[in-house]
Design an enzyme around this catalytic site. Structure first.
Site, PDB file in Angstrom:
ATOM      1  N   GLU A  34       4.311  -7.776  16.941  1.00 27.37           N
ATOM      2  CA  GLU A  34       3.423  -8.380  18.186  1.00 27.37           C
ATOM      3  C   GLU A  34       3.881  -9.641  18.469  1.00 27.37           C
ATOM      4  O   GLU A  34       4.198 -10.269  19.674  1.00 27.37           O
ATOM      5  CB  GLU A  34       1.978  -8.156  18.159  1.00 27.37           C
ATOM      6  CG  GLU A  34       1.445  -7.965  19.566  1.00 27.37           C
ATOM      7  CD  GLU A  34      -0.107  -7.645  19.277  1.00 27.37           C
ATOM      8  OE1 GLU A  34      -0.891  -7.873  20.279  1.00 27.37           O
ATOM      9  OE2 GLU A  34      -0.533  -7.402  18.152  1.00 27.37           O
ATOM     10  N   ARG A  61       0.783  -1.305   0.114  1.00 26.97           N
ATOM     11  CA  ARG A  61       0.016   0.082  -0.038  1.00 26.97           C
ATOM     12  C   ARG A  61       0.828   1.305  -0.094  1.00 26.97           C
ATOM     13  O   ARG A  61       0.283   2.303  -0.559  1.00 26.97           O
ATOM     14  CB  ARG A  61      -0.972  -0.096   0.997  1.00 26.97           C
ATOM     15  CG  ARG A  61      -1.934  -1.422   0.944  1.00 26.97           C
ATOM     16  CD  ARG A  61      -3.231  -0.853   1.947  1.00 26.97           C
ATOM     17  NE  ARG A  61      -2.777  -0.633   3.369  1.00 26.97           N
ATOM     18  CZ  ARG A  61      -2.507  -1.764   4.274  1.00 26.97           C
ATOM     19  NH1 ARG A  61      -2.927  -2.758   4.083  1.00 26.97           N
ATOM     20  NH2 ARG A  61      -2.387  -1.103   5.492  1.00 26.97           N
TER      21      ARG A  61
END
Lengths: 179, 179
Positions: B97, B60
């Site tokens: 994460e 993106r």
């Protein structure tokens, strides 16, 4: 005098596998003159076809797709691999040399009656471009042209896209021999 | 009056997993006004920092990265997932994460002494932006700024990018509640 696009395209032997020459457009994008010449030339070709939106496929078709839309004063819609778009999509499968692949667009990427300019960096076998054309038509839009930077004319891309208006900035009639 | 970027960003609940709100920028890119306002505002921010090249990450970050470079009259370099770039690369791993991911750039993407403007669509935890900064520095370049469209300020992205000049067009202080 026109810009020498070929001089900014790196030919990499045996990539992604032995015997295949890969056309690397990154040096063209990294060059300010190359980037501008690419966008301006594609925009001039596209403008005559009066598109409402540009549709480009991930990932390399995004790099100049947004810039092309910006130059034309229109929006940009993205075709992505299945599972990559977060909202409701339509999807089209297409044949590869071995097996199949697929592309998806959001259901609101193209509206009924919209004129769509298809863009990708490279026209090779035409599989992803054909899939984009089908997706546009499934959503009720019209493909007014397909504009590529480089065209590998020794592959059957144009044949697969018969009936569509095709343009490219640099045309390779025979496979390049890496320096 | 400034452009209402937020109105063109779709908030999708429970994507990619339950409890997470996904910020979908595709409606912004599809809008001619949204695309132009995004590119122009980022270009104005970037121009003051006098970059030599824009570096964006797939996929993106490619969509407006090329348009931003074009608006600034400079080139565009691409950071991609390992294995996607065909030539010689440098690579940087970064923490997620759970687990790690990595980004790579071509060794000629940035030259020694070049001033680099980092771009991505979204600043979330800052992992990919930090990886891009490290890659620029490994190649001898200088990061003159990092410009994003949307910033999720409730995540520690700015903290992770401490010491860098960060800009964004729209800032979410708290997680959006989908309509």
């Amino acid at each position: 005098m026109s810009f020498d696009f070929d001089a900014h395209i790196r030919k990499i032997p045996d990539h992604p596998r032995e015997g295949i020459v890969f056309y690397d457009l990154m040096p063209l994008f990294q060059s300010p003159e190359g980037l501008t010449a690419s966008v301006d030339t594609m925009a001039a070709w596209g403008r005559e076809r009066q598109p409402d939106i540009v549709l480009g496929a991930e990932a390399r078709g995004f790099i100049l797709g947004g810039a092309l839309a910006q130059a034309l004063g229109i929006g940009f819609a993205a075709a992505r691999k299945p599972g990559k778009l977060p909202w409701r999509t339509v999807q089209h499968e297409y044949r590869l040399e071995y097996g199949t692949d697929a592309l998806a667009v959001h259901r609101d990427a193209v509206s009924r009656g919209q004129k769509v300019l298809i863009h990708d960096d490279l026209l090779a076998t035409g599989g992803t471009a054909e899939a984009k054309c089908r997706l546009v038509e499934e959503l009720g839009g019209t493909v007014v042209g397909c504009i590529f930077i480089a065209e590998l004319a020794f592959l059957p891309g144009r044949e697969r896209l018969r009936g569509y208006d095709i343009g490219s900035l640099v045309n390779y009639d025979t496979e390049a021999v890496p320096a």
